[in-house]
Design an enzyme around this catalytic site. Structure first.
Site, PDB file in Angstrom:
ATOM      1  N   TRP A 181     -15.892 -24.100  47.090  1.00  0.00           N
ATOM      2  CA  TRP A 181     -14.848 -23.115  47.407  1.00  0.00           C
ATOM      3  C   TRP A 181     -15.375 -21.694  47.208  1.00  0.00           C
ATOM      4  O   TRP A 181     -15.016 -20.781  47.942  1.00  0.00           O
ATOM      5  CB  TRP A 181     -13.629 -23.354  46.498  1.00  0.00           C
ATOM      6  CG  TRP A 181     -12.555 -22.320  46.675  1.00  0.00           C
ATOM      7  CD1 TRP A 181     -11.542 -22.321  47.599  1.00  0.00           C
ATOM      8  CD2 TRP A 181     -12.368 -21.126  45.913  1.00  0.00           C
ATOM      9  NE1 TRP A 181     -10.759 -21.218  47.460  1.00  0.00           N
ATOM     10  CE2 TRP A 181     -11.242 -20.456  46.433  1.00  0.00           C
ATOM     11  CE3 TRP A 181     -13.059 -20.538  44.845  1.00  0.00           C
ATOM     12  CZ2 TRP A 181     -10.780 -19.251  45.916  1.00  0.00           C
ATOM     13  CZ3 TRP A 181     -12.597 -19.342  44.334  1.00  0.00           C
ATOM     14  CH2 TRP A 181     -11.479 -18.702  44.858  1.00  0.00           C
ATOM     15  N   HIS A 182     -16.260 -21.530  46.209  1.00  0.00           N
ATOM     16  CA  HIS A 182     -16.757 -20.186  45.918  1.00  0.00           C
ATOM     17  C   HIS A 182     -17.690 -19.656  47.001  1.00  0.00           C
ATOM     18  O   HIS A 182     -17.856 -18.441  47.140  1.00  0.00           O
ATOM     19  CB  HIS A 182     -17.469 -20.160  44.568  1.00  0.00           C
ATOM     20  CG  HIS A 182     -16.521 -20.128  43.409  1.00  0.00           C
ATOM     21  ND1 HIS A 182     -15.962 -21.265  42.891  1.00  0.00           N
ATOM     22  CD2 HIS A 182     -16.014 -19.096  42.694  1.00  0.00           C
ATOM     23  CE1 HIS A 182     -15.158 -20.927  41.888  1.00  0.00           C
ATOM     24  NE2 HIS A 182     -15.164 -19.636  41.753  1.00  0.00           N
ATOM     25  N   GLY A 183     -18.323 -20.541  47.739  1.00  0.00           N
ATOM     26  CA  GLY A 183     -19.201 -20.038  48.786  1.00  0.00           C
ATOM     27  C   GLY A 183     -19.911 -21.159  49.502  1.00  0.00           C
ATOM     28  O   GLY A 183     -20.101 -22.248  48.961  1.00  0.00           O
ATOM     29  N   PHE A 207     -15.603 -14.344  47.748  1.00  0.00           N
ATOM     30  CA  PHE A 207     -15.228 -15.759  47.727  1.00  0.00           C
ATOM     31  C   PHE A 207     -13.948 -15.975  48.526  1.00  0.00           C
ATOM     32  O   PHE A 207     -13.486 -17.043  48.670  1.00  0.00           O
ATOM     33  CB  PHE A 207     -15.053 -16.255  46.292  1.00  0.00           C
ATOM     34  CG  PHE A 207     -16.257 -15.954  45.429  1.00  0.00           C
ATOM     35  CD1 PHE A 207     -17.533 -16.129  45.941  1.00  0.00           C
ATOM     36  CD2 PHE A 207     -16.124 -15.478  44.151  1.00  0.00           C
ATOM     37  CE1 PHE A 207     -18.650 -15.835  45.175  1.00  0.00           C
ATOM     38  CE2 PHE A 207     -17.229 -15.188  43.366  1.00  0.00           C
ATOM     39  CZ  PHE A 207     -18.494 -15.369  43.880  1.00  0.00           C
TER      40      PHE A 207
END
Lengths: 113, 512
Positions: B336-338, B512
């Site tokens: 989800w962060h990247g 993000f």
């Protein structure tokens, strides 16, 4: 709590008032002269239309210049050098630092070519 | 638009603030509309083309939620057949799928194609897709809304309030990830439009502290961390102290940057009489990884727990499934962060940490061991911090190779030290920041006499296991009071921080 906001603003507003007034007087504080030289723009004629400057050709072919300039984009147009020559009589020779090598300058090879 | 910019501080915020309360004197609905329009303007300041995308996403999810919600409500009342209600489940799954496809396209398409080409030798080509700002946040917020609706937790379907809930500018770009049920009632309260001086004073002070953290601390730490990680990316091999300076500086930069953003968001929102959920509670004071995830990006942890871990089965199907579910949740949390393998590895690493932590807890329980004394807690805290710093190396590095090079440096495989002078200055700054982190109270503690967030504060206090050295005088001294002296100090801090805004930098969590 209202007093809290009042006291907060009593610090912030005078600080920004002084900063704003100084900036207004001194011309933009983020100008190039301020940024690079810590000078005020005001001292360098932003309040009036600049007088026309007769730009001389750059002293590239001088053999014995009084002033040697290794300049960047500020020097390429030969504007301020023209003013210096006019006011002082000194011969100014300008090189673009990105287009020449140091050895060429000191040996005079660049000038002679 | 950034919170730490002149245009926000001196133009956008004052206009929106006074406009909201002025309009609120005559019409609550119009004031909500004003705040919604301001939030869309705030978003459009970055790139106006993506406002259409945001509005389309909102309209779609609102419509889906409306249909699902009304079917569920009628089904419960017995007005329609049960199988008709069960179709809501299909609708819910479809709506979530659409959200995930949208997110997947913008965030992961290039990543997917690059890896596919790498594995299969194909040469598929996608144009560079610009990641719309905050898409991860507004997608997750709306998925939570859909699920809440299906579960019958949503009672209000006013479109303006819904749009405001999604776009509300203090949280839109980088969270917190909001729950519909905790925001809509606040927007609906009549006195939300009435100026509350206590909220303004407290919110303003929290905002000032957040601004200071960002401008004076986080951005300075970036100047230490960025060159080291950049040099490693092009092949430089750092020595022991250089690698530790890089890793610690980034760990602290991320901490102060994210904590600053969270404070500013909470402070701004409080001035509008809306309390956001707490998102950050001194995570580096955690004494275990489980504790860390209860303190770091708390609203994301809550989302992952409620909408991923529990639906996967949670801890309901035995120990193995529990660990597997934890691992999958953290892996996806990392992704989800990247869109990058370093984020996946970071997520997997934390999944592994959590598995070890739960196993250790089980072992301790079996052996009948207690919590341990102060020394044990200090050791646990130090070990947790070390594990987190190692994780951040993967989080920050541009590739797996770079991360391994950093870790090699951190265990001294490239030597200890080359030049002492630059390292000495960097270490001074890092030690000072570590003292701030471990000894000083956080914003929640400084404002503990006031309700600054909407729901979690009491829970957070009960789970708090601080390893900080609590010097009572410092805690008492730094308790916020509405005195003139505190106001003057805040005024000076604010003025100085704003004067340092010449190099405006984005918040790390914006990407993000």
């Amino acid at each position: 709590m209202r007093n809290y906001i009042f006291h907060f603003l009593s610090v912030v507003i005078p600080i920004y008032l002084v900063a704003f007034l100084f900036g207004w007087w001194a011309e933009p504080l983020y100008g190039d002269l301020t940024r690079t030289g810590k000078w005020t723009e005001r001292d360098f004629g932003r309040n009036a239309i600049q007088k026309p400057i007769q730009i001389k050709s750059t002293g590239r072919f001088l053999l014995n210049p009084d002033i040697l300039v290794l300049g960047d984009s500020f020097a390429q147009e030969n504007i301020w050098q023209s003013v210096v020559t006019k006011e002082t009589g000194y011969a100014v020779q300008t090189f673009d630092y990105g287009k020449c090598v140091f050895r060429s300058i000191v040996t005079g090879h660049f000038a002679k070519s | 638009m950034l919170f730490n910019s002149y245009v926000f501080i001196f133009a956008f915020f004052p206009i929106v603030f006074f406009g909201f309360f002025q309009i609120g004197k005559t019409s609550h609905a119009l004031a909500s509309l004003w705040l919604t329009a301001a939030s869309l303007f705030f978003y459009g300041w970055w790139d106006i083309r993506y406002v259409a995308l945001l509005l389309t996403s909102i309209a779609f999810n609102y419509a889906a939620g409306y249909v699902i919600g009304h079917r569920v409500a009628r089904g419960r009342s017995g007005f329609i057949p049960t199988d008709f209600v069960s179709q809501s489940k299909i609708l819910l799954a479809s709506a979530i799928a659409v959200n995930l496809i949208l997110l997947g396209y913008f965030k992961y398409a290039n990543f997917f194609v690059t890896n596919l080409n790498h594995l299969s030798g194909t040469s598929l080509n996608l144009d560079e897709i610009i990641l719309p700002l905050g898409i991860s946040f507004f997608t997750f917020t709306q998925i939570a809304f859909l699920v809440d609706t299906y579960q019958g937790k949503v009672n209000e379907f006013k479109f303006v309030h819904y749009t405001l809930f999604v776009t509300y500018f203090p949280h839109l770009i980088a969270g917190p990830v909001l729950h519909h049920k905790e925001m809509m009632p606040q927007f609906a309260q009549r006195n939300v439009c009435k100026l509350n001086w206590e909220n303004v004073a407290v919110g303003l002070s929290i905002f000032v502290l957040g601004l200071t953290k960002k401008v004076l601390i986080a951005d300075s730490l970036a100047e230490l961390a960025t060159p080291i990680f950049n040099d490693v990316a092009v092949g430089w091999q750092p020595m022991l102290l250089e690698a530790w300076v890089g890793a610690l500086a980034y760990s602290l930069q991320l901490y102060f940057d994210f904590s600053a953003y969270s404070d500013m968001a909470i402070g701004i929102s409080l001035m509008f009489n809306v309390r956001l959920p707490m998102n950050f509670n001194s995570p580096y004071k955690a004494t275990s990884i489980i504790d860390f995830w209860r303190r770091w990006h708390m609203t994301l942890s809550r989302f992952l727990r409620d909408y991923l871990y529990i639906p996967l089965g949670g801890s309901r199907h035995g120990k193995f499934r529990r660990y597997l579910n934890l691992f999958i949740t953290m892996l996806l949390g990392g992704l989800w962060h990247g869109a990058g393998w370093t984020f996946v590895i970071w997520g997997a690493l934390h999944g592994f940490y959590l598995m070890v932590n739960h196993t250790w807890l089980g072992f301790k329980e079996k052996m009948g061991w207690g919590e341990g004394g102060r020394l044990v807690k200090l050791g646990a805290g130090a070990l947790t911090f070390l594990a987190v710093v190692v994780g951040w190396v993967f989080f920050r590095a541009d590739s797996f190779t770079s991360a391994m090079t950093m870790l090699d440096g951190m265990v001294g495989m490239n030597g200890v030290l080359d030049h002492w002078a630059p390292i000495r200055d960097a270490l001074k700054e890092i030690i000072l920041c570590l003292l701030l982190v471990f000894i000083f109270p956080n914003v929640n503690e400084i404002f503990s006499k006031y309700q600054t967030t909407c729901d979690l504060q009491n829970n957070i206090r009960s789970i708090s296991k601080s390893i900080s050295i609590k010097i009572i005088d410092i805690f008492q001294l730094l308790q916020w009071k509405s005195s003139r002296y505190v106001a003057w100090v805040m005024g000076f801090i604010f003025s100085y921080s704003v004067s340092e805004l010449t190099r405006v930098s984005e918040f790390l969590y914006f990407q993000f």
